[in-house]
Design a protein around this motif. Structure first.
Motif, PDB file in Angstrom:
ATOM      1  N   ASP A  32    -105.295  49.385  31.101  1.00  0.00           N
ATOM      2  CA  ASP A  32    -105.234  48.335  30.082  1.00  0.00           C
ATOM      3  C   ASP A  32    -105.248  46.938  30.680  1.00  0.00           C
ATOM      4  O   ASP A  32    -105.558  45.967  29.995  1.00  0.00           O
ATOM      5  N   ILE A  33    -104.931  46.811  31.958  1.00  0.00           N
ATOM      6  CA  ILE A  33    -104.905  45.495  32.591  1.00  0.00           C
ATOM      7  C   ILE A  33    -106.255  44.790  32.464  1.00  0.00           C
ATOM      8  O   ILE A  33    -106.315  43.577  32.309  1.00  0.00           O
ATOM      9  N   ALA A  34    -107.337  45.552  32.480  1.00  0.00           N
ATOM     10  CA  ALA A  34    -108.675  44.956  32.371  1.00  0.00           C
ATOM     11  C   ALA A  34    -108.854  44.231  31.035  1.00  0.00           C
ATOM     12  O   ALA A  34    -109.545  43.210  30.962  1.00  0.00           O
ATOM     13  N   GLY A  35    -108.229  44.737  29.996  1.00  0.00           N
ATOM     14  CA  GLY A  35    -108.345  44.123  28.671  1.00  0.00           C
ATOM     15  C   GLY A  35    -107.620  42.805  28.526  1.00  0.00           C
ATOM     16  O   GLY A  35    -107.830  42.078  27.559  1.00  0.00           O
ATOM     17  N   TYR A  36    -106.753  42.468  29.482  1.00  0.00           N
ATOM     18  CA  TYR A  36    -106.024  41.208  29.420  1.00  0.00           C
ATOM     19  C   TYR A  36    -106.746  40.072  30.134  1.00  0.00           C
ATOM     20  O   TYR A  36    -106.271  38.937  30.137  1.00  0.00           O
ATOM     21  N   ALA A  37    -107.879  40.376  30.766  1.00  0.00           N
ATOM     22  CA  ALA A  37    -108.651  39.329  31.446  1.00  0.00           C
ATOM     23  C   ALA A  37    -109.094  38.291  30.413  1.00  0.00           C
ATOM     24  O   ALA A  37    -109.348  38.644  29.266  1.00  0.00           O
ATOM     25  N   PRO A  38    -109.126  37.033  30.791  1.00  0.00           N
ATOM     26  CA  PRO A  38    -108.943  36.508  32.133  1.00  0.00           C
ATOM     27  C   PRO A  38    -107.477  36.539  32.568  1.00  0.00           C
ATOM     28  O   PRO A  38    -106.577  36.266  31.782  1.00  0.00           O
ATOM     29  N   LEU A  39    -107.290  36.875  33.848  1.00  0.00           N
ATOM     30  CA  LEU A  39    -105.972  36.869  34.468  1.00  0.00           C
ATOM     31  C   LEU A  39    -105.877  35.640  35.354  1.00  0.00           C
ATOM     32  O   LEU A  39    -106.895  35.077  35.741  1.00  0.00           O
ATOM     33  N   ARG A  40    -104.671  35.241  35.692  1.00  0.00           N
ATOM     34  CA  ARG A  40    -104.534  34.097  36.579  1.00  0.00           C
ATOM     35  C   ARG A  40    -103.532  34.397  37.680  1.00  0.00           C
ATOM     36  O   ARG A  40    -102.645  35.213  37.505  1.00  0.00           O
ATOM     37  N   VAL A  79    -100.921  39.060  45.681  1.00  0.00           N
ATOM     38  CA  VAL A  79    -100.947  38.006  44.663  1.00  0.00           C
ATOM     39  C   VAL A  79    -100.702  38.630  43.280  1.00  0.00           C
ATOM     40  O   VAL A  79    -101.411  39.546  42.870  1.00  0.00           O
ATOM     41  N   PRO A  80     -99.679  38.149  42.565  1.00  0.00           N
ATOM     42  CA  PRO A  80     -99.429  38.662  41.217  1.00  0.00           C
ATOM     43  C   PRO A  80    -100.495  38.168  40.242  1.00  0.00           C
ATOM     44  O   PRO A  80    -101.047  37.082  40.400  1.00  0.00           O
ATOM     45  N   LEU A  81    -100.778  38.995  39.245  1.00  0.00           N
ATOM     46  CA  LEU A  81    -101.739  38.656  38.193  1.00  0.00           C
ATOM     47  C   LEU A  81    -100.964  38.428  36.907  1.00  0.00           C
ATOM     48  O   LEU A  81    -100.188  39.279  36.474  1.00  0.00           O
ATOM     49  N   LEU A  82    -101.199  37.276  36.289  1.00  0.00           N
ATOM     50  CA  LEU A  82    -100.407  36.833  35.151  1.00  0.00           C
ATOM     51  C   LEU A  82    -101.252  36.708  33.895  1.00  0.00           C
ATOM     52  O   LEU A  82    -102.459  36.445  33.960  1.00  0.00           O
ATOM     53  N   VAL A  83    -100.583  36.858  32.760  1.00  0.00           N
ATOM     54  CA  VAL A  83    -101.222  36.664  31.464  1.00  0.00           C
ATOM     55  C   VAL A  83    -100.206  35.976  30.550  1.00  0.00           C
ATOM     56  O   VAL A  83     -98.988  36.110  30.748  1.00  0.00           O
ATOM     57  N   GLU A  84    -100.692  35.239  29.574  1.00  0.00           N
ATOM     58  CA  GLU A  84     -99.812  34.556  28.637  1.00  0.00           C
ATOM     59  C   GLU A  84     -99.061  35.589  27.804  1.00  0.00           C
ATOM     60  O   GLU A  84     -99.644  36.536  27.299  1.00  0.00           O
ATOM     61  N   ARG A  85     -97.757  35.378  27.639  1.00  0.00           N
ATOM     62  CA  ARG A  85     -96.911  36.293  26.873  1.00  0.00           C
ATOM     63  C   ARG A  85     -97.464  36.551  25.467  1.00  0.00           C
ATOM     64  O   ARG A  85     -97.404  37.671  24.969  1.00  0.00           O
ATOM     65  N   ALA A  86     -98.016  35.526  24.839  1.00  0.00           N
ATOM     66  CA  ALA A  86     -98.521  35.665  23.466  1.00  0.00           C
ATOM     67  C   ALA A  86     -99.650  36.690  23.360  1.00  0.00           C
ATOM     68  O   ALA A  86     -99.899  37.219  22.279  1.00  0.00           O
ATOM     69  N   ARG A  87    -100.331  36.993  24.478  1.00  0.00           N
ATOM     70  CA  ARG A  87    -101.435  37.961  24.447  1.00  0.00           C
ATOM     71  C   ARG A  87    -100.956  39.398  24.602  1.00  0.00           C
ATOM     72  O   ARG A  87    -101.734  40.326  24.453  1.00  0.00           O
ATOM     73  N   LEU A  88     -99.672  39.585  24.910  1.00  0.00           N
ATOM     74  CA  LEU A  88     -99.130  40.929  25.107  1.00  0.00           C
ATOM     75  C   LEU A  88     -98.587  41.483  23.800  1.00  0.00           C
ATOM     76  O   LEU A  88     -98.149  40.724  22.929  1.00  0.00           O
ATOM     77  N   PRO A  89     -98.577  42.799  23.667  1.00  0.00           N
ATOM     78  CA  PRO A  89     -98.059  43.393  22.429  1.00  0.00           C
ATOM     79  C   PRO A  89     -96.548  43.224  22.307  1.00  0.00           C
ATOM     80  O   PRO A  89     -95.837  43.132  23.313  1.00  0.00           O
ATOM     81  N   ALA A  90     -96.067  43.191  21.066  1.00  0.00           N
ATOM     82  CA  ALA A  90     -94.628  43.183  20.826  1.00  0.00           C
ATOM     83  C   ALA A  90     -94.085  44.551  21.253  1.00  0.00           C
ATOM     84  O   ALA A  90     -94.769  45.567  21.134  1.00  0.00           O
ATOM     85  N   LEU A  91     -92.858  44.559  21.730  1.00  0.00           N
ATOM     86  CA  LEU A  91     -92.261  45.802  22.224  1.00  0.00           C
ATOM     87  C   LEU A  91     -91.217  46.326  21.248  1.00  0.00           C
ATOM     88  O   LEU A  91     -90.575  45.543  20.541  1.00  0.00           O
ATOM     89  N   PRO A  92     -91.002  47.645  21.244  1.00  0.00           N
ATOM     90  CA  PRO A  92     -89.885  48.192  20.452  1.00  0.00           C
ATOM     91  C   PRO A  92     -88.553  47.658  20.989  1.00  0.00           C
ATOM     92  O   PRO A  92     -88.488  47.141  22.108  1.00  0.00           O
ATOM     93  N   ASP A  93     -87.497  47.817  20.217  1.00  0.00           N
ATOM     94  CA  ASP A  93     -86.189  47.275  20.585  1.00  0.00           C
ATOM     95  C   ASP A  93     -85.656  47.789  21.914  1.00  0.00           C
ATOM     96  O   ASP A  93     -84.879  47.116  22.574  1.00  0.00           O
TER      97      ASP A  93
END
Length: 167
Positions: A32-40, A79-93
């Protein structure tokens, strides 16, 4: 690093001689990491696209746009690969992003402070909280419901019941 950026993986060195990389994914489904591109990268460098080519032990094999040679891939190892939090799915509690746990104070059931979460580790057998305790002592807690019965992100605290002998 900004709080609105979440680490979703890291570059783990070259795979072959044409710029392909070993890529560690921290996603529940590694590809699934590929779907979050662009990564920084933490320095702001943008990796516009990721193509998953296969798997190797402990990592994905990928072609990352912007990495063209073995030497460049090796230079980016770790090197860590980062994505904006808003692009990630909400998580269960009962699930958390590692970034939400780092820096939280940890206390036992009686309210005694044990330390602060320094890192979330995983060496293949499950997540472990690395807690920086007093006097430079490091406490490793299995991140299980038995050892960590309460994570309260809103209140900014973790309650732990450390296994016998871990303190």
């Amino acid at each position: 690093m900004s709080d609105d950026l979440i680490v979703v993986g890291s570059l783990a060195g070259a795979f072959g001689v044409r710029g392909e990389v070993r890529l560690k994914s921290f996603c529940a489904e590694p590809a699934d990491i590929a779907g979050y591109a662009p990564l920084r990268g933490p320095d702001g460098r943008i990796f516009p696209a990721v193509e998953i080519l296969g798997q190797t032990q402990g990592a994905l094999i990928a072609r990352v746009e912007g990495i063209a040679s073995k030497e460049e891939a090796d230079a980016l190892k770790g090197v860590p690969l980062l994505v904006e939090r808003a692009r990630l799915p909400a998580l269960p509690d009962d699930e958390f992003y590692h970034a939400d746990l780092i820096g939280l104070p940890v206390q036992d059931a009686g309210g005694t402070r044990l330390g602060t979460v320094r890192a979330v580790l995983n060496h293949g057998a499950g997540d472990i909280l690395e807690v920086a305790g007093s006097g430079g002592k490091t406490i490793l807690l299995p991140f299980t419901h038995a050892a960590v019965p309460l994570v309260d992100i809103a209140a900014g605290r973790i309650v732990a019941d450390p296994p016998e002998g871990s303190l």
